[in-house]
Design a protein around this motif. Structure first.
Motif, PDB file in Angstrom:
ATOM      1  N   HIS A 168       0.840  -1.205   0.000  1.00 20.35           N
ATOM      2  CA  HIS A 168       0.000   0.000   0.000  1.00 20.35           C
ATOM      3  C   HIS A 168       0.872   1.251   0.000  1.00 20.35           C
ATOM      4  CE1 HIS A 168      -3.442   2.571   0.769  1.00 20.35           C
ATOM      5  NE2 HIS A 168      -2.779   3.112   1.785  1.00 20.35           N
ATOM      6  N   ALA A 169       1.943   1.242   0.820  1.00 18.81           N
ATOM      7  CA  ALA A 169       2.848   2.388   0.872  1.00 18.81           C
ATOM      8  C   ALA A 169       3.553   2.585  -0.465  1.00 18.81           C
ATOM      9  CB  ALA A 169       3.870   2.195   1.988  1.00 18.81           C
ATOM     10  N   LEU A 170       3.921   1.493  -1.119  1.00 24.30           N
ATOM     11  CA  LEU A 170       4.560   1.587  -2.433  1.00 24.30           C
ATOM     12  C   LEU A 170       3.603   2.177  -3.462  1.00 24.30           C
ATOM     13  CD1 LEU A 170       6.457  -1.829  -2.535  1.00 24.30           C
ATOM     14  CD2 LEU A 170       7.486   0.446  -2.379  1.00 24.30           C
ATOM     15  N   ALA A 171       2.342   1.785  -3.374  1.00 25.34           N
ATOM     16  CA  ALA A 171       1.348   2.307  -4.308  1.00 25.34           C
ATOM     17  C   ALA A 171       1.111   3.797  -4.100  1.00 25.34           C
ATOM     18  CB  ALA A 171       0.034   1.542  -4.137  1.00 25.34           C
ATOM     19  N   GLU A 172       1.221   4.248  -2.862  1.00 29.02           N
ATOM     20  CA  GLU A 172       0.917   5.633  -2.530  1.00 29.02           C
ATOM     21  C   GLU A 172       2.096   6.581  -2.748  1.00 29.02           C
ATOM     22  OE1 GLU A 172      -1.918   7.032  -1.571  1.00 29.02           O
ATOM     23  OE2 GLU A 172      -3.000   5.138  -1.771  1.00 29.02           O
ATOM     24  N   CYS A 173       3.319   6.058  -2.793  1.00 29.44           N
ATOM     25  CA  CYS A 173       4.478   6.958  -2.840  1.00 29.44           C
ATOM     26  C   CYS A 173       4.547   7.704  -4.168  1.00 29.44           C
ATOM     27  CB  CYS A 173       5.782   6.198  -2.566  1.00 29.44           C
ATOM     28  SG  CYS A 173       6.296   5.063  -3.848  1.00 29.44           S
ATOM     29  N   LYS A 174       4.941   8.970  -4.089  1.00 38.33           N
ATOM     30  CA  LYS A 174       5.093   9.827  -5.266  1.00 38.33           C
ATOM     31  C   LYS A 174       6.562  10.163  -5.436  1.00 38.33           C
ATOM     32  CE  LYS A 174       0.504  11.971  -4.960  1.00 38.33           C
ATOM     33  NZ  LYS A 174      -0.004  10.960  -4.016  1.00 38.33           N
ATOM     34  N   PHE A 175       7.037  10.108  -6.666  1.00 36.41           N
ATOM     35  CA  PHE A 175       8.440  10.365  -6.960  1.00 36.41           C
ATOM     36  C   PHE A 175       8.593  11.832  -7.362  1.00 36.41           C
ATOM     37  CE2 PHE A 175       7.778   5.877  -7.396  1.00 36.41           C
ATOM     38  CZ  PHE A 175       8.896   5.323  -6.790  1.00 36.41           C
ATOM     39  N   GLN A 176       9.109  12.627  -6.423  1.00 32.18           N
ATOM     40  CA  GLN A 176       9.217  14.060  -6.642  1.00 32.18           C
ATOM     41  C   GLN A 176      10.232  14.660  -5.678  1.00 32.18           C
ATOM     42  OE1 GLN A 176       5.161  15.235  -5.922  1.00 32.18           O
ATOM     43  NE2 GLN A 176       5.340  15.062  -3.689  1.00 32.18           N
ATOM     44  N   GLY A 177      10.729  15.843  -6.037  1.00 37.02           N
ATOM     45  CA  GLY A 177      11.673  16.540  -5.167  1.00 37.02           C
ATOM     46  C   GLY A 177      13.107  16.064  -5.337  1.00 37.02           C
ATOM     47  N   GLU A 178      13.995  16.635  -4.539  1.00 41.96           N
ATOM     48  CA  GLU A 178      15.417  16.272  -4.544  1.00 41.96           C
ATOM     49  C   GLU A 178      15.703  15.181  -3.515  1.00 41.96           C
ATOM     50  OE1 GLU A 178      18.216  19.663  -4.632  1.00 41.96           O
ATOM     51  OE2 GLU A 178      16.395  20.878  -4.426  1.00 41.96           O
ATOM     52  N   THR A 179      16.951  14.713  -3.517  1.00 44.73           N
ATOM     53  CA  THR A 179      17.377  13.694  -2.549  1.00 44.73           C
ATOM     54  C   THR A 179      18.441  14.263  -1.627  1.00 44.73           C
ATOM     55  OG1 THR A 179      17.111  12.048  -4.303  1.00 44.73           O
ATOM     56  CG2 THR A 179      18.192  11.332  -2.295  1.00 44.73           C
ATOM     57  N   ASP A 180      18.334  13.939  -0.347  1.00 46.06           N
ATOM     58  CA  ASP A 180      19.392  14.281   0.604  1.00 46.06           C
ATOM     59  C   ASP A 180      19.528  13.094   1.558  1.00 46.06           C
ATOM     60  OD1 ASP A 180      21.118  15.271   2.517  1.00 46.06           O
ATOM     61  OD2 ASP A 180      20.291  17.297   2.423  1.00 46.06           O
ATOM     62  N   ILE A 181      20.339  12.126   1.149  1.00 37.63           N
ATOM     63  CA  ILE A 181      20.491  10.894   1.923  1.00 37.63           C
ATOM     64  C   ILE A 181      21.101  11.162   3.292  1.00 37.63           C
ATOM     65  CG2 ILE A 181      21.633   8.638   1.999  1.00 37.63           C
ATOM     66  CD1 ILE A 181      21.333   8.451  -1.005  1.00 37.63           C
ATOM     67  N   SER A 182      22.095  12.045   3.334  1.00 37.50           N
ATOM     68  CA  SER A 182      22.772  12.332   4.610  1.00 37.50           C
ATOM     69  C   SER A 182      21.807  12.929   5.619  1.00 37.50           C
ATOM     70  CB  SER A 182      23.948  13.279   4.374  1.00 37.50           C
ATOM     71  OG  SER A 182      24.913  12.671   3.542  1.00 37.50           O
ATOM     72  N   GLN A 183      20.983  13.863   5.170  1.00 40.19           N
ATOM     73  CA  GLN A 183      20.019  14.493   6.062  1.00 40.19           C
ATOM     74  C   GLN A 183      19.023  13.470   6.593  1.00 40.19           C
ATOM     75  OE1 GLN A 183      19.755  17.763   7.185  1.00 40.19           O
ATOM     76  NE2 GLN A 183      18.104  16.953   8.479  1.00 40.19           N
ATOM     77  N   VAL A 184      18.540  12.610   5.694  1.00 42.70           N
ATOM     78  CA  VAL A 184      17.536  11.615   6.081  1.00 42.70           C
ATOM     79  C   VAL A 184      18.119  10.614   7.072  1.00 42.70           C
ATOM     80  CG1 VAL A 184      16.133   9.695   5.236  1.00 42.70           C
ATOM     81  CG2 VAL A 184      16.160  11.865   3.992  1.00 42.70           C
ATOM     82  N   VAL A 185      19.321  10.125   6.805  1.00 45.97           N
ATOM     83  CA  VAL A 185      19.955   9.167   7.715  1.00 45.97           C
ATOM     84  C   VAL A 185      20.153   9.794   9.089  1.00 45.97           C
ATOM     85  CG1 VAL A 185      22.088   7.907   8.208  1.00 45.97           C
ATOM     86  CG2 VAL A 185      21.044   7.759   5.942  1.00 45.97           C
ATOM     87  N   GLY A 186      20.570  11.059   9.123  1.00 46.31           N
ATOM     88  CA  GLY A 186      20.730  11.736  10.405  1.00 46.31           C
ATOM     89  C   GLY A 186      19.426  11.845  11.172  1.00 46.31           C
ATOM     90  N   ASP A 187      18.330  12.008  10.431  1.00 47.95           N
ATOM     91  CA  ASP A 187      17.020  12.154  11.067  1.00 47.95           C
ATOM     92  C   ASP A 187      16.473  10.834  11.620  1.00 47.95           C
ATOM     93  OD1 ASP A 187      17.015  14.834  10.492  1.00 47.95           O
ATOM     94  OD2 ASP A 187      15.759  14.668   8.707  1.00 47.95           O
ATOM     95  N   ILE A 188      16.833   9.726  10.962  1.00 49.11           N
ATOM     96  CA  ILE A 188      16.176   8.450  11.322  1.00 49.11           C
ATOM     97  C   ILE A 188      17.100   7.449  12.009  1.00 49.11           C
ATOM     98  CG2 ILE A 188      14.454   8.670   9.503  1.00 49.11           C
ATOM     99  CD1 ILE A 188      17.181   6.142   8.965  1.00 49.11           C
TER     100      ILE A 188
END
Length: 305
Positions: free
Chosen positions: A159-179
């Protein structure tokens, strides 16, 4: 409208990998009894070592043959088997939604390919009673489903895969720091991305995950158009993220472009092993069944070394 989750994975993909077991290559912790090795000692079928008997130890684990030979009491210890907790990090930036405008194109669109990849790994992990979760992101976390091991959890991931939208930029470092604090202390992280980011510290970030006791699997996914630039004539290229449009004739830059892409891929291929990261490049023109079978068999052979 969201896609029907049932079309996000193909039966032939799942049938190809269902007989193959994805085992963690590092020690993992878990709460349920499974098939992955754990650093904890407990009652199980795999012998680990002996320890001198002390009051309070279970006398059922005394090795009486050793007692007969040495006249000393020793207790058998065993490696406890536990389930794996895996979190899949899926890059849902704009470039991950690339689909070719060319009429004759056998390659699968990137969005469909990575959704199928994530669904296949989720199915496989749940099939072997492991816990799997999904985290989608671009510059920040867009959705987070914590790891669960119940078979019904598969539908939540689809369900989450069906709902996800591909948009915006990527910031892997920021995301890893957050999670990072949300991830299990010992477990597995599967990162699925095209790695088309402005951040030069991607490998440093992934190495940080390894330093936290996590096993990191990195899948870099690119479409053949992104690898070969197979376009002709004067074209205005529009960004799927926030870069300005660029007008050019691809023939003028194709050779240099292809060399730069190959250098880009080779950078990860050569750097990841020394950092403890299991890297796999995926071209969406390669059937996913073939790519996954090769990858899982390679991991299986490494486990025997």
């Amino acid at each position: 409208m969201a896609e029907d989750p049932s079309i996000l994975y193909r039966p032939e993909t799942l049938s190809e990998i269902s007989s193959l077991s994805l085992r963690a290559m590092t020690l993992v912790e878990g709460l349920l009894s499974g098939q992955h090795r754990s650093p904890h000692k407990g009652s199980s079928v795999e012998f680990a070592e002996y320890k001198a008997y002390t009051p309070g130890d279970d006398i059922r684990h005394i090795d009486w043959k050793v007692v007969g030979k040495t006249d000393k009491y020793h207790v058998k210890q065993f490696e406890q088997s536990t389930n794996l907790k895996c979190t899949i990090l899926l890059d849902t930036s704009g470039s991950m939604g690339y689909a070719s405008p060319l009429k004759k194109q056998d390659a699968m669109p990137k969005a469909q390919y990575v959704r199928t990849l994530v669904a296949a790994f989720s199915y496989l992990l749940l099939k072997q009673f492991d816990a799997v979760g999904l985290l989608t992101f671009n510059r920040s976390v867009t959705n987070h489903i914590p790891p669960r091991s119940k078979p019904s959890h598969f539908q939540h991931i689809l369900h989450a895969l069906a709902e996800c939208k591909f948009q915006g930029e990527t910031d892997i470092s920021q995301v890893v720091g957050d999670i990072i604090e949300r991830l299990p202390g010992r477990g597995m992280v599967i990162v699925v991305s095209d790695l088309l980011v402005r951040d030069d510290d991607v490998l440093k970030t992934l190495k940080f995950l390894c330093s936290r006791g996590l096993e990191v699997l990195l899948f870099q996914v690119l479409h053949p158009d992104e690898i070969h630039l197979p376009f002709d004539g004067d074209i205005m290229f529009e960004s799927l993220e926030d870069d300005p449009p660029v007008g050019l004739d691809p023939a003028d830059v194709r050779e240099q472009y292809q060399a730069a892409v190959q250098e880009f891929i080779s950078h990860f291929q050569t750097s990841c092993p020394s950092l403890g990261i299991d890297y796999q490049f995926l071209d969406t023109a390669t059937p996913l069944e073939q790519a996954l079978r090769y990858y899982l068999l390679r991991r299986k052979s490494l486990l025997k070394l």
